[in-house]
Design an enzyme around this catalytic site. Structure first.
Site, short mmCIF file in Angstrom:
data_model
loop_
_atom_site.label_atom_id
_atom_site.label_comp_id
_atom_site.label_asym_id
_atom_site.label_seq_id
_atom_site.Cartn_x
_atom_site.Cartn_y
_atom_site.Cartn_z
N GLU A 144 1.16 -1.29 -0.20
CA GLU A 144 0.28 -0.20 0.31
C GLU A 144 0.87 1.36 0.06
OE1 GLU A 144 -4.64 0.07 1.99
OE2 GLU A 144 -3.07 0.37 3.08
N ASP A 250 -15.94 -7.85 11.64
CA ASP A 250 -15.85 -7.16 9.83
C ASP A 250 -14.47 -7.84 10.01
OD1 ASP A 250 -13.73 -5.64 10.32
OD2 ASP A 250 -15.45 -4.50 11.68
N ASP A 256 -4.04 -7.86 8.33
CA ASP A 256 -2.46 -7.18 8.80
C ASP A 256 -2.32 -7.78 9.97
OD1 ASP A 256 -3.13 -5.34 6.64
OD2 ASP A 256 -4.67 -4.28 7.70
N GLY A 291 -13.33 -1.84 12.86
CA GLY A 291 -12.92 -0.95 12.86
C GLY A 291 -11.23 -1.92 12.69
O1 RIB Z 1 -6.23 -3.91 5.66
C1 RIB Z 1 -7.66 -3.23 6.47
C2 RIB Z 1 -7.12 -2.02 5.84
O2 RIB Z 1 -6.87 -1.73 4.61
C3 RIB Z 1 -7.92 -0.75 6.00
O3 RIB Z 1 -7.44 -0.59 7.38
C4 RIB Z 1 -7.34 0.37 4.86
O4 RIB Z 1 -7.13 1.08 5.63
C5 RIB Z 1 -7.49 -0.58 4.39
O5 RIB Z 1 -6.33 0.49 4.19
#
Ligand code: RIB
Length: 311
Positions: A144, A250, A256, A291
């Site tokens: 990203e 969710d 991550d 979140g």
């Molecule tokens: O992997 C989840 C993340 O993907 C979110 O927090 C959002 O910011 C996107 O980057």
């Protein structure tokens, strides 16, 4: 819980403000719908991964770019509170990155990202902080951020023999796999097909191994939501690692949490199987709250659930 073998991890990645809406059903093309709720969270794959590694007990340095705006300032303070070293986090001229996330009642999501300041991270920003990378026990990176910055970090890690963990999300086909030695590649099933250019779960093991050799990946780790994680070591038999059965609220950030926890455990010298077992737990527990960052578990919570799994 105290951790006697604290490792140092460098995470290279993104930071976003997540605009998080819940809906009954995801909108179709051209459709406008009202959301059930709107919340703002800190997110971004890089920061989520850094927080996960840090909550597992690693000393984490973060390499990235954040906006010179109120959101960026606020975000910096939150990361400092998490104990993350921000000396390699630069301030860009653009706004802090943003992600527009919509989750439906079944937990399915759609995410649109505006890279903002994340897009300003350059290879020279990374090289200026080279010694911070080479003194790490492991380097963890995602897609990203601009790919040249990631390539620079990967080359530095390779030259210094620092284990390199890559989570190629969101996938970008320009990454030159053959030029980089990837020790651990963490993907979901869709990303596995994109990187390998075939579905490894439908192929002979010899074909998968041949492809891993071509793209210089030592261990391919495929996460599969609520199903077992499948691991293909390049020079050993594949194996599966069970995950924690949960009912997700969710799934945003679960991958991550997996990547950060896995990297912490591997950097500490845990076995591949145990590192994945812990990472499966961290990923599953992250789906139980709203979140990306709030529900990422700490080490104690992961250990409690691991005990439960092995009973
Ligand atoms: O992997 C989840 C993340 O993907 C979110 O927090 C959002 O910011 C996107 O980057």
């Amino acid at each position: 819980m105290s951790n006697s073998s604290q490792s140092t991890i460098s995470v290279i990645g993104s930071l976003n403000i997540d605009y998080f809406t819940r809906v009954e059903t995801l909108p179709g093309p051209g459709e406008t719908i009202a959301c059930l709720s709107l919340e703002l969270f800190h997110g971004g794959k890089g920061a989520n991964q850094a927080i996960s590694a840090s909550r597992q007990g690693a000393k984490v340095r973060f390499f990235g770019s954040i906006g010179d705006d109120a959101e960026g300032q606020d975000y910096r303070e939150a990361l400092v509170e998490e104990g993350i070293d921000l000396s390699c986090l630069q301030t860009g001229n653009s706004r802090t990155g943003a992600a527009f996330i919509t989750v439906d009642e079944s937990g399915e999501n759609m995410i649109v990202v505006s890279g903002g300041a994340n897009e300003e991270l350059t290879e020279s920003d990374i090289r200026e902080n080279q010694s911070n990378l080479t003194s790490s026990d492991a380097v963890l990176a995602n897609f990203e951020i601009p790919i040249p910055a990631l390539i620079g970090a990967a080359q530095i890690a390779n030259e210094a023999n620092v284990p390199l963990v890559i989570n190629p999300s969101p996938y970008d086909p320009i990454f030159p796999w053959q030029e980089i030695q990837t020790d651990y590649l963490i993907v979901n099933e869709g990303e596995a097909i994109e990187v390998l250019e075939f579905d490894p779960l439908q192929e002979e093991i010899s074909v998968v191994r041949q492809r891993l050799t071509e793209i210089r990946v030592e261990h391919l780790i495929i996460t599969r939501g609520g199903n077992d994680t499948i691991v293909y070591p390049r020079s050993d038999d594949p194996f599966q690692v069970e995950t924690l059965p949960v009912l997700p609220i969710d799934t945003v950030g679960a991958g991550d949490a997996f990547a950060g926890c896995f990297t912490c455990r591997i950097a500490e010298g845990e076995s591949l199987e145990n590192a994945i077992r812990a990472a499966n737990c961290a990923g599953a527990l992250t789906t139980l709250g709203s979140g990306a960052q709030d529900p990422i578990p700490d080490r104690e919570k992961v250990e409690q659930h691991l005990e439960h799994l092995s009973n």
